[in-house]
Design a protein around this motif. Structure first.
Motif, PDB file in Angstrom:
ATOM      1  N   PHE A  26       0.856  -1.187   0.000  1.00  0.00           N
ATOM      2  CA  PHE A  26       0.000   0.000   0.000  1.00  0.00           C
ATOM      3  C   PHE A  26       0.895   1.240   0.000  1.00  0.00           C
ATOM      4  O   PHE A  26       1.859   1.312   0.759  1.00  0.00           O
ATOM      5  N   PRO A  27       0.557   2.245  -0.837  1.00  0.00           N
ATOM      6  CA  PRO A  27      -0.434   2.244  -1.920  1.00  0.00           C
ATOM      7  C   PRO A  27       0.223   1.732  -3.194  1.00  0.00           C
ATOM      8  O   PRO A  27       1.167   2.332  -3.682  1.00  0.00           O
ATOM      9  N   ASP A  28      -0.277   0.654  -3.707  1.00  0.00           N
ATOM     10  CA  ASP A  28       0.400  -0.022  -4.810  1.00  0.00           C
ATOM     11  C   ASP A  28      -0.611  -0.830  -5.611  1.00  0.00           C
ATOM     12  O   ASP A  28      -1.811  -0.830  -5.312  1.00  0.00           O
ATOM     13  N   CYS A  29      -0.135  -1.530  -6.606  1.00  0.00           N
ATOM     14  CA  CYS A  29      -0.940  -2.477  -7.385  1.00  0.00           C
ATOM     15  C   CYS A  29       0.052  -3.441  -8.037  1.00  0.00           C
ATOM     16  O   CYS A  29       1.240  -3.439  -7.706  1.00  0.00           O
ATOM     17  N   TRP A  30      -0.401  -4.253  -8.969  1.00  0.00           N
ATOM     18  CA  TRP A  30       0.464  -5.268  -9.559  1.00  0.00           C
ATOM     19  C   TRP A  30       1.711  -4.684 -10.209  1.00  0.00           C
ATOM     20  O   TRP A  30       2.768  -5.332 -10.246  1.00  0.00           O
ATOM     21  N   ILE A  31       1.620  -3.431 -10.704  1.00  0.00           N
ATOM     22  CA  ILE A  31       2.732  -2.836 -11.450  1.00  0.00           C
ATOM     23  C   ILE A  31       3.964  -2.651 -10.574  1.00  0.00           C
ATOM     24  O   ILE A  31       5.088  -2.509 -11.074  1.00  0.00           O
ATOM     25  N   GLY A  32       3.780  -2.696  -9.258  1.00  0.00           N
ATOM     26  CA  GLY A  32       4.914  -2.544  -8.354  1.00  0.00           C
ATOM     27  C   GLY A  32       5.969  -3.625  -8.521  1.00  0.00           C
ATOM     28  O   GLY A  32       7.118  -3.453  -8.097  1.00  0.00           O
ATOM     29  N   TRP A  33       5.593  -4.734  -9.150  1.00  0.00           N
ATOM     30  CA  TRP A  33       6.518  -5.855  -9.356  1.00  0.00           C
ATOM     31  C   TRP A  33       7.157  -5.822 -10.744  1.00  0.00           C
ATOM     32  O   TRP A  33       7.634  -6.848 -11.241  1.00  0.00           O
ATOM     33  N   TYR A  34       7.213  -4.651 -11.374  1.00  0.00           N
ATOM     34  CA  TYR A  34       7.699  -4.576 -12.752  1.00  0.00           C
ATOM     35  C   TYR A  34       9.144  -5.060 -12.904  1.00  0.00           C
ATOM     36  O   TYR A  34       9.553  -5.505 -13.984  1.00  0.00           O
ATOM     37  N   ASN A  35       9.928  -4.985 -11.832  1.00  0.00           N
ATOM     38  CA  ASN A  35      11.304  -5.489 -11.908  1.00  0.00           C
ATOM     39  C   ASN A  35      11.411  -6.985 -11.645  1.00  0.00           C
ATOM     40  O   ASN A  35      12.421  -7.606 -12.005  1.00  0.00           O
ATOM     41  N   GLN A  36      10.404  -7.549 -11.001  1.00  0.00           N
ATOM     42  CA  GLN A  36      10.484  -8.961 -10.610  1.00  0.00           C
ATOM     43  C   GLN A  36       9.832  -9.906 -11.626  1.00  0.00           C
ATOM     44  O   GLN A  36      10.309 -11.024 -11.827  1.00  0.00           O
ATOM     45  N   ILE A  37       8.740  -9.478 -12.236  1.00  0.00           N
ATOM     46  CA  ILE A  37       7.989 -10.362 -13.130  1.00  0.00           C
ATOM     47  C   ILE A  37       8.859 -10.943 -14.252  1.00  0.00           C
ATOM     48  O   ILE A  37       8.845 -12.160 -14.480  1.00  0.00           O
ATOM     49  N   PRO A  38       9.642 -10.130 -14.975  1.00  0.00           N
ATOM     50  CA  PRO A  38      10.441 -10.705 -16.072  1.00  0.00           C
ATOM     51  C   PRO A  38      11.468 -11.739 -15.596  1.00  0.00           C
ATOM     52  O   PRO A  38      11.688 -12.747 -16.272  1.00  0.00           O
ATOM     53  N   ILE A  39      12.073 -11.494 -14.444  1.00  0.00           N
ATOM     54  CA  ILE A  39      13.113 -12.410 -13.946  1.00  0.00           C
ATOM     55  C   ILE A  39      12.492 -13.679 -13.380  1.00  0.00           C
ATOM     56  O   ILE A  39      12.904 -14.804 -13.708  1.00  0.00           O
ATOM     57  N   LEU A  40      11.495 -13.533 -12.534  1.00  0.00           N
ATOM     58  CA  LEU A  40      10.871 -14.704 -11.915  1.00  0.00           C
ATOM     59  C   LEU A  40      10.172 -15.593 -12.946  1.00  0.00           C
ATOM     60  O   LEU A  40      10.127 -16.819 -12.796  1.00  0.00           O
ATOM     61  N   SER A  41       9.616 -14.971 -13.990  1.00  0.00           N
ATOM     62  CA  SER A  41       8.888 -15.760 -14.992  1.00  0.00           C
ATOM     63  C   SER A  41       9.798 -16.656 -15.827  1.00  0.00           C
ATOM     64  O   SER A  41       9.320 -17.539 -16.532  1.00  0.00           O
ATOM     65  N   GLU A  42      11.112 -16.444 -15.732  1.00  0.00           N
ATOM     66  CA  GLU A  42      12.052 -17.359 -16.405  1.00  0.00           C
ATOM     67  C   GLU A  42      12.146 -18.693 -15.672  1.00  0.00           C
ATOM     68  O   GLU A  42      12.579 -19.695 -16.245  1.00  0.00           O
TER      69      GLU A  42
END
Length: 406
Positions: free
Chosen positions: A98-114
């Protein structure tokens, strides 16, 4: 677990504490109103923000993943989430703060999704998920029940949970009350819920005065909107120093540009401070946990992180250099490395002894945990007996604590 089962395993704070919160909230609300009226007369402040008609592209395109929605069966709620990665791989569920939404993970999604199937959720009341206005809709037993249904609807019986701030607070409840649902838990910038509400520093952005203000209707929403969402600028000032940070600040301001965009998120804080875990639920968590904290986080003092390990049987502690309350955005490389290694069971965790550069911090840390530090199910006696064993130095490095049993 059902709503009833979750409810049976949560304890409400004493009537005295509840009345105290409401009484102080009233005084705080009167003060805010009087101050704001004076500022409005002086034309230096206003209860509004500039309208943003169209969402920034980073919120709607599929660069980071596929946008999806899920109706929570029997609950009348629809949740929005981003999905990325191979669907055959283990799920990592990302819960923002808070205050946030899914976009807060913009640095993690590309790496973790590998490595994993990544689900970045908009919590109820946030982003593109449904935003019921009723305060009751955000009682913890309801929130936890909906998260349980959401996870099972993904076609799995358990998953790893990575939470930041508010999202991690919900994760703490889940690993205590429904440990079979969580394979691993990562808490970023958040301490155990039984410690959380009594250990908020006065200089934190969302301190006890703010928690008290939240108990009032409408006023907190208006206060959050004032001066063109200056609150967002304060929370995400670290993004202004990054090359692409402005677009994410714009995304946050779009996400929280209306009064109703704040009501749902604020309702979490109108409920959660009144609940604690007690009895059998306070047995140490057997789920493996990674606790990540920014070294300069003013909202989460390091000694409270250490206190939180009292509730965890198998844990690792990672302190992030050059980071405050948003280490996953301020130092994403270091956080991503820790996440991938922990979630993938990479055997890199270690414990070191070094010379203490700051005895004052050592004394403070030791005093917070009865002059010793729980190390899984054992005591690190050397820390207690040898003043040259460095608590402060450990916390200034990128090191891990690990329980013997793990």
């Amino acid at each position: 677990m059902s709503v009833i089962q979750y409810n049976e395993n949560l304890a409400i704070i004493s009537r005295y504490e509840a009345i105290k919160i409401f009484y102080l909230s009233l005084l705080r609300g009167i003060w805010i109103l009087c101050k704001q009226l004076v500022l409005m007369v002086l034309r230096s402040s206003k209860f509004e923000c500039n309208n943003i008609d169209n969402p920034p592209s980073c919120l709607v395109d599929n660069t980071l993943g596929q946008h999806s929605y899920m109706k929570i069966k029997g609950r009348g709620i629809k949740l929005h989430y981003i999905e990325a990665g191979d669907k055959s791989k283990p799920i990592v569920l990302l819960l923002h703060g808070f205050p946030d939404c899914w976009i807060g993970w913009y640095n993690q999604i590309p790496i973790l999704s590998e490595h994993f199937r990544v689900i970045a959720l908009d919590l109820k009341g946030f982003g593109d998920s449904d935003k019921p206005l009723s305060r009751r809709s955000y009682k913890p037993e309801i929130l936890l029940d909906e998260l349980t249904i959401f996870i099972s609807s993904l076609g799995v019986t358990r998953c790893a949970i990575v939470g930041h701030d508010l999202g991690a607070l919900l994760g703490w409840y889940l690993v205590h009350l429904n440990p079979n649902l969580v394979s691993k838990f990562v808490s970023i910038s958040c301490i155990h819920p039984n410690i959380y509400w009594n250990e908020i520093p006065k200089n934190a952005t969302f301190n006890n005065n703010w928690i008290q203000l939240c108990q009032l209707p409408i006023i907190p929403e208006l206060d959050a909107l004032k001066n063109d969402l200056v609150l967002i600028d304060q929370c995400y000032k670290h993004l202004k120093e990054q090359s692409n940070g402005e677009k994410y600040i714009e995304a946050y301001k779009y996400t929280f540009s209306r009064k109703e965009d704040w009501t749902g998120p604020l309702n979490y804080y109108r409920n959660l401070p009144f609940y604690r875990l007690e009895g059998e639920n306070l047995l140490r968590i057997d789920v493996r946990c990674l606790l990540i904290n920014g070294k300069t986080d003013e909202s989460v003092p390091l000694e409270t992180i250490v206190k939180s390990t009292e509730y965890v049987e198998k844990y690792y502690l990672k302190i992030i250099e050059d980071a405050g309350h948003y280490p996953h955005q301020e130092n994403p490389e270091m956080v991503n490395k820790a996440l991938v290694e922990f979630l993938s069971d990479t055997p890199i965790f270690r414990l070191k002894k070094e010379i203490n550069p700051n005895p004052g911090i050592l004394s403070k840390m030791m005093g917070s945990v009865s002059n010793s530090l729980k190390y899984g199910s054992n005591m690190i006696s050397t820390v207690k007996n040898d003043p040259n064993v460095v608590m402060a130095s450990l916390l200034s490095k990128n090191l891990y604590f690990r329980s013997k049993s793990s």
